[in-house]
Every structure is written in structure tokens, then in C-alpha cells.
Design a protein around this motif. Structure first.
Motif, PDB file in Angstrom:
ATOM      1  N   THR A   1       4.858  57.570  66.019  1.00  0.00           N
ATOM      2  CA  THR A   1       4.898  57.181  67.500  1.00  0.00           C
ATOM      3  C   THR A   1       6.283  57.342  67.907  1.00  0.00           C
ATOM      4  O   THR A   1       7.391  57.372  67.195  1.00  0.00           O
ATOM      5  CB  THR A   1       4.584  55.689  67.548  1.00  0.00           C
ATOM      6  N   PRO A   2       6.548  57.665  69.173  1.00  0.00           N
ATOM      7  CA  PRO A   2       8.015  57.656  69.804  1.00  0.00           C
ATOM      8  C   PRO A   2       8.600  56.629  69.756  1.00  0.00           C
ATOM      9  O   PRO A   2       8.271  55.272  69.461  1.00  0.00           O
ATOM     10  CB  PRO A   2       7.547  57.999  71.220  1.00  0.00           C
ATOM     11  N   HIS A   3       9.816  56.563  69.719  1.00  0.00           N
ATOM     12  CA  HIS A   3      10.687  55.472  69.744  1.00  0.00           C
ATOM     13  C   HIS A   3      10.728  54.825  70.912  1.00  0.00           C
ATOM     14  O   HIS A   3      10.702  55.469  72.031  1.00  0.00           O
ATOM     15  CB  HIS A   3      12.292  55.925  69.357  1.00  0.00           C
ATOM     16  N   LYS A   4      10.877  53.427  70.924  1.00  0.00           N
ATOM     17  CA  LYS A   4      10.870  52.785  72.120  1.00  0.00           C
ATOM     18  C   LYS A   4      12.329  52.001  72.387  1.00  0.00           C
ATOM     19  O   LYS A   4      13.140  51.843  71.646  1.00  0.00           O
ATOM     20  CB  LYS A   4       9.991  51.522  72.081  1.00  0.00           C
ATOM     21  N   LYS A   5      12.546  52.211  73.773  1.00  0.00           N
ATOM     22  CA  LYS A   5      14.116  51.620  74.143  1.00  0.00           C
ATOM     23  C   LYS A   5      13.703  49.851  73.956  1.00  0.00           C
ATOM     24  O   LYS A   5      12.790  49.451  74.287  1.00  0.00           O
ATOM     25  CB  LYS A   5      14.067  51.932  75.480  1.00  0.00           C
TER      26      LYS A   5
ATOM     27  N   SER B   1       6.127  67.270  72.667  1.00  0.00           N
ATOM     28  CA  SER B   1       5.677  68.938  72.888  1.00  0.00           C
ATOM     29  C   SER B   1       4.854  69.100  71.816  1.00  0.00           C
ATOM     30  O   SER B   1       3.836  69.877  72.191  1.00  0.00           O
ATOM     31  CB  SER B   1       7.285  69.614  72.434  1.00  0.00           C
ATOM     32  N   LYS B   2       4.832  68.398  70.800  1.00  0.00           N
ATOM     33  CA  LYS B   2       3.685  68.928  69.762  1.00  0.00           C
ATOM     34  C   LYS B   2       2.449  68.060  70.256  1.00  0.00           C
ATOM     35  O   LYS B   2       1.256  68.863  70.093  1.00  0.00           O
ATOM     36  CB  LYS B   2       4.172  68.155  68.510  1.00  0.00           C
ATOM     37  N   ARG B   3       2.247  66.889  70.685  1.00  0.00           N
ATOM     38  CA  ARG B   3       1.070  66.263  71.320  1.00  0.00           C
ATOM     39  C   ARG B   3       0.525  66.806  72.567  1.00  0.00           C
ATOM     40  O   ARG B   3      -0.399  66.889  72.605  1.00  0.00           O
ATOM     41  CB  ARG B   3       1.436  64.862  71.637  1.00  0.00           C
ATOM     42  N   ILE B   4       1.580  67.534  73.330  1.00  0.00           N
ATOM     43  CA  ILE B   4       0.933  68.179  74.603  1.00  0.00           C
ATOM     44  C   ILE B   4       0.038  69.287  74.021  1.00  0.00           C
ATOM     45  O   ILE B   4      -0.796  69.500  74.673  1.00  0.00           O
ATOM     46  CB  ILE B   4       2.126  68.396  75.583  1.00  0.00           C
ATOM     47  N   PHE B   5       0.286  69.955  73.273  1.00  0.00           N
ATOM     48  CA  PHE B   5      -0.565  70.982  72.704  1.00  0.00           C
ATOM     49  C   PHE B   5      -1.753  70.531  72.346  1.00  0.00           C
ATOM     50  O   PHE B   5      -2.875  71.154  72.694  1.00  0.00           O
ATOM     51  CB  PHE B   5       0.208  71.902  71.624  1.00  0.00           C
ATOM     52  N   VAL B   6      -1.938  69.479  71.442  1.00  0.00           N
ATOM     53  CA  VAL B   6      -3.140  68.890  71.112  1.00  0.00           C
ATOM     54  C   VAL B   6      -3.927  68.279  72.339  1.00  0.00           C
ATOM     55  O   VAL B   6      -5.379  68.560  72.467  1.00  0.00           O
ATOM     56  CB  VAL B   6      -3.034  67.771  70.230  1.00  0.00           C
ATOM     57  N   GLU B   7      -3.343  67.888  73.463  1.00  0.00           N
ATOM     58  CA  GLU B   7      -3.779  67.137  74.478  1.00  0.00           C
ATOM     59  C   GLU B   7      -4.496  68.311  75.505  1.00  0.00           C
ATOM     60  O   GLU B   7      -5.336  68.326  76.025  1.00  0.00           O
ATOM     61  CB  GLU B   7      -2.869  66.133  75.308  1.00  0.00           C
ATOM     62  N   ASN B   8      -3.728  69.408  75.593  1.00  0.00           N
ATOM     63  CA  ASN B   8      -4.394  70.443  76.300  1.00  0.00           C
ATOM     64  C   ASN B   8      -5.518  71.229  75.570  1.00  0.00           C
ATOM     65  O   ASN B   8      -6.507  71.611  76.316  1.00  0.00           O
ATOM     66  CB  ASN B   8      -3.081  71.519  76.426  1.00  0.00           C
ATOM     67  N   LEU B   9      -5.578  71.082  74.239  1.00  0.00           N
ATOM     68  CA  LEU B   9      -6.731  71.764  73.788  1.00  0.00           C
ATOM     69  C   LEU B   9      -7.994  70.597  74.074  1.00  0.00           C
ATOM     70  O   LEU B   9      -9.039  71.205  74.104  1.00  0.00           O
ATOM     71  CB  LEU B   9      -6.574  71.592  72.009  1.00  0.00           C
TER      72      LEU B   9
ATOM     73  N   GLU C   1      13.806  63.432  68.858  1.00  0.00           N
ATOM     74  CA  GLU C   1      12.606  63.229  68.245  1.00  0.00           C
ATOM     75  C   GLU C   1      11.519  62.917  69.075  1.00  0.00           C
ATOM     76  O   GLU C   1      10.589  63.423  68.844  1.00  0.00           O
ATOM     77  CB  GLU C   1      12.914  62.086  67.391  1.00  0.00           C
ATOM     78  N   ASN C   2      11.648  62.135  69.949  1.00  0.00           N
ATOM     79  CA  ASN C   2      10.720  61.707  71.132  1.00  0.00           C
ATOM     80  C   ASN C   2      10.327  63.095  71.808  1.00  0.00           C
ATOM     81  O   ASN C   2       9.128  63.273  72.124  1.00  0.00           O
ATOM     82  CB  ASN C   2      11.366  60.667  72.228  1.00  0.00           C
ATOM     83  N   LYS C   3      11.112  63.904  72.182  1.00  0.00           N
ATOM     84  CA  LYS C   3      10.801  65.063  72.918  1.00  0.00           C
ATOM     85  C   LYS C   3      10.052  66.078  71.942  1.00  0.00           C
ATOM     86  O   LYS C   3       9.347  66.932  72.480  1.00  0.00           O
ATOM     87  CB  LYS C   3      12.219  65.792  73.369  1.00  0.00           C
ATOM     88  N   ALA C   4      10.618  66.282  70.616  1.00  0.00           N
ATOM     89  CA  ALA C   4       9.844  67.154  69.851  1.00  0.00           C
ATOM     90  C   ALA C   4       8.450  66.417  69.660  1.00  0.00           C
ATOM     91  O   ALA C   4       7.431  67.423  69.484  1.00  0.00           O
ATOM     92  CB  ALA C   4      10.526  66.905  68.484  1.00  0.00           C
ATOM     93  N   LEU C   5       8.229  65.237  69.441  1.00  0.00           N
ATOM     94  CA  LEU C   5       7.030  64.711  69.283  1.00  0.00           C
ATOM     95  C   LEU C   5       6.236  64.950  70.422  1.00  0.00           C
ATOM     96  O   LEU C   5       4.769  65.173  70.289  1.00  0.00           O
ATOM     97  CB  LEU C   5       6.891  63.438  68.916  1.00  0.00           C
TER      98      LEU C   5
END
Length: 87
Positions: free
Chosen positions: A15-19, A38-46, A32-36
Motif C-alpha cells: 500500500t502507499p505510504h501515508k502522511k 504508476s503500476k496500479r493505473i495500468f491495472v485500473e485501465n485494463l 515509492e508512492n509514485k512507482a506504486l
């Protein structure tokens, strides 16, 4: 597995880091949040591309054997579309 903030606390889920209160995230945590994401957006678009076909997002009322053939056809069309977009 990857998840959003709604899945916090689960085992084997990234999961992403929380402030924290009155603190900012470090540069590494932001990266790390940005990398996560960017990976998740590909799956969401699928998932969105599959749900465009109404058969994948609504209740199917015919024979389950027919459903398997139709859903595999939908997946094939989505893969074809992704291949066309990647070129």
C-alpha cells in the motif's frame, strides 16, 4: 499484491505510504508512492477496458459455457486493443 489505502493492514499487500500528522513524507516514500501508483493505473485501465464490454460488468443470464467463450473473446479484444495502442 498491490492495493490502495483501503487495503491497509492486510498481509502480502503493498500500500502507499501515508502522511503522519504534522509530518511530510520523505523523498523516498514519495518516489515509492509514485512507482506504486504508476503500476496500479495500468491495472485500473485494463479493468476499465474490460468493463466497456457490458457482458463483463453485468449479470450474465445465459449458459455458463457460453459465458466462458464470450469472456475469453472480450479478453482477446482487449489484448488486441492494448497491442494496437502499444505500437
Amino acid at each position: 499484491m498491490k492495493g490502495d489505502k483501503g487495503y491497509q493492514g492486510g498481509n502480502n499487500i503493498t500500500t502507499p505510504h501515508k502522511k503522519k500528522k504534522k509530518q511530510e513524507l520523505s523523498e523516498q516514500e514519495l518516489a515509492e508512492n509514485k512507482a506504486l501508483s504508476s503500476k496500479r493505473i495500468f491495472v485500473e485501465n485494463l479493468i476499465r477496458a474490460i468493463k466497456i464490454f457490458q457482458v463483463a460488468s453485468q449479470r450474465f443470464r445465459l449458459n455458463s459455457d457460453v459465458y466462458n467463450e464470450i469472456i475469453l473473446t472480450v479478453f482477446g479484444l482487449v489484448r488486441l486493443r492494448i497491442g494496437a495502442l502499444a505500437l
